[in-house]
Design an enzyme around this catalytic site. Structure first.
Site, short mmCIF file in Angstrom:
data_model
loop_
_atom_site.label_atom_id
_atom_site.label_comp_id
_atom_site.label_asym_id
_atom_site.label_seq_id
_atom_site.Cartn_x
_atom_site.Cartn_y
_atom_site.Cartn_z
N ASN A 93 19.59 78.27 -6.96
CA ASN A 93 19.89 78.38 -5.53
C ASN A 93 21.37 78.16 -5.21
OD1 ASN A 93 19.33 78.03 -2.48
ND2 ASN A 93 20.15 76.02 -3.06
N ALA A 94 22.08 77.38 -6.02
CA ALA A 94 23.46 77.02 -5.71
C ALA A 94 24.34 78.25 -5.59
CB ALA A 94 24.01 76.08 -6.78
N THR A 97 30.13 80.78 -0.79
CA THR A 97 30.41 81.97 0.01
C THR A 97 31.76 81.82 0.67
OG1 THR A 97 29.56 83.45 1.73
CG2 THR A 97 29.34 81.09 2.12
N TYR A 159 31.24 87.52 -2.79
CA TYR A 159 29.89 86.99 -2.61
C TYR A 159 28.86 88.09 -2.81
CZ TYR A 159 25.82 84.85 -0.34
OH TYR A 159 24.57 84.36 -0.07
N PRO A 189 17.26 86.82 0.73
CA PRO A 189 17.20 86.54 2.17
C PRO A 189 18.28 87.31 2.93
CG PRO A 189 17.28 84.52 0.84
CD PRO A 189 17.69 85.65 -0.04
#
Length: 253
Positions: A93-94, A97, A159, A189
């Protein structure tokens, strides 16, 4: 099921678990009965959440992982093996941005964000993938992004490129580890109501962003956390190499 503990309990590691979406994921996994390793470069935040989940340390612990350092993943795995025997789930998850115009991005910054986001996903999946393969069971779940699918609109090219790389890595690990009882999947997401998104979509930018989302609102990170819980379980074994889009209809395929 032979790869699980006698009581069926699984141990899950969540990178970037101390805050934001990562914290929601940790809470959801723990509530669902997983032992949770809250990992974060911010150890104080990780320790605070682990104590919130279980002050005794029996079902939740904190560990510092800088995902740009593969040795941190190895140290965390060794701690888990010593404490609980094996790990079962890794949630990558890390991420970092940064919003910057394409032609203003310094190549060093581009490489740095790629190293954290895509490089961290690769290193974690490789270290834990070896462990999962040896034990004949594992679940790797990667947090990608709509930015990696449509090139990004509110984030920088570095990103977006890193999240596109994560989608490709998901397929590679899914293909190579599937025969050993290890599945690898991704979630992409769109804009959710998280601190990271709020840092990009400031109050002056939010109305325009919402107007571009067909459902008209930001996503709920707690739903993503529930989806991860579902994907982390043994019953998800026929789902492999998939990417689940949770973006309010911004990107349809």
């Amino acid at each position: 099921m032979a790869a699980l503990d006698v009581d069926g309990t699984q141990t899950a590691v969540v990178t970037g678990g101390g805050n934001g979406l990562g914290a929601d994921i940790c809470r959801a996994l723990h509530e669902a009965g997983f032992r949770v390793v809250v990992s974060d470069v911010d150890l104080t935040a990780a320790e605070g959440l682990a104590a919130e989940l279980d002050s005794t340390g029996q079902t939740a612990v904190a560990v510092r992982i800088d995902v740009s350092r593969p040795d941190d993943f190895q140290s965390a795995l060794e701690m888990i093996v010593e404490r609980w025997g094996k790990a079962h789930v890794l949630v990558n998850n890390a991420a970092r941005t940064e919003v910057k115009p394409l032609l203003d991005i310094d190549p060093a910054d581009f490489n740095s964000i790629l190293a954290t986001n895509a490089g961290g996903c690769f290193a974690g999946s490789q270290v834990f993938g070896r462990h999962f393969k040896q034990n004949g069971y594992g679940r790797i779940i990667n947090l990608a992004s709509i930015a990696g699918q449509n090139g990004g609109t509110a984030t920088g090219a570095h990103y977006a490129a890193s999240k596109g790389a994560i989608l490709t890595l998901t397929k590679v690990f899914a293909r190579d580890l599937a025969a050993f009882g290890v599945t690898t999947n991704a979630i992409a997401p769109g804009p959710h109501d998280t601190p990271m998104v709020r840092s990009v979509l400031t109050d002056d930018k939010l109305p325009a962003a919402l107007a571009g989302i067909p459902v008209g609102h930001l996503g709920d990170p707690k739903f993503v956390a529930k989806l991860i819980v579902l994907m982390a379980g043994p019953e998800s074994g026929f789902v492999n190499g998939a990417c689940f889009d949770v973006n309010g209809g911004i990107y349809m395929r």
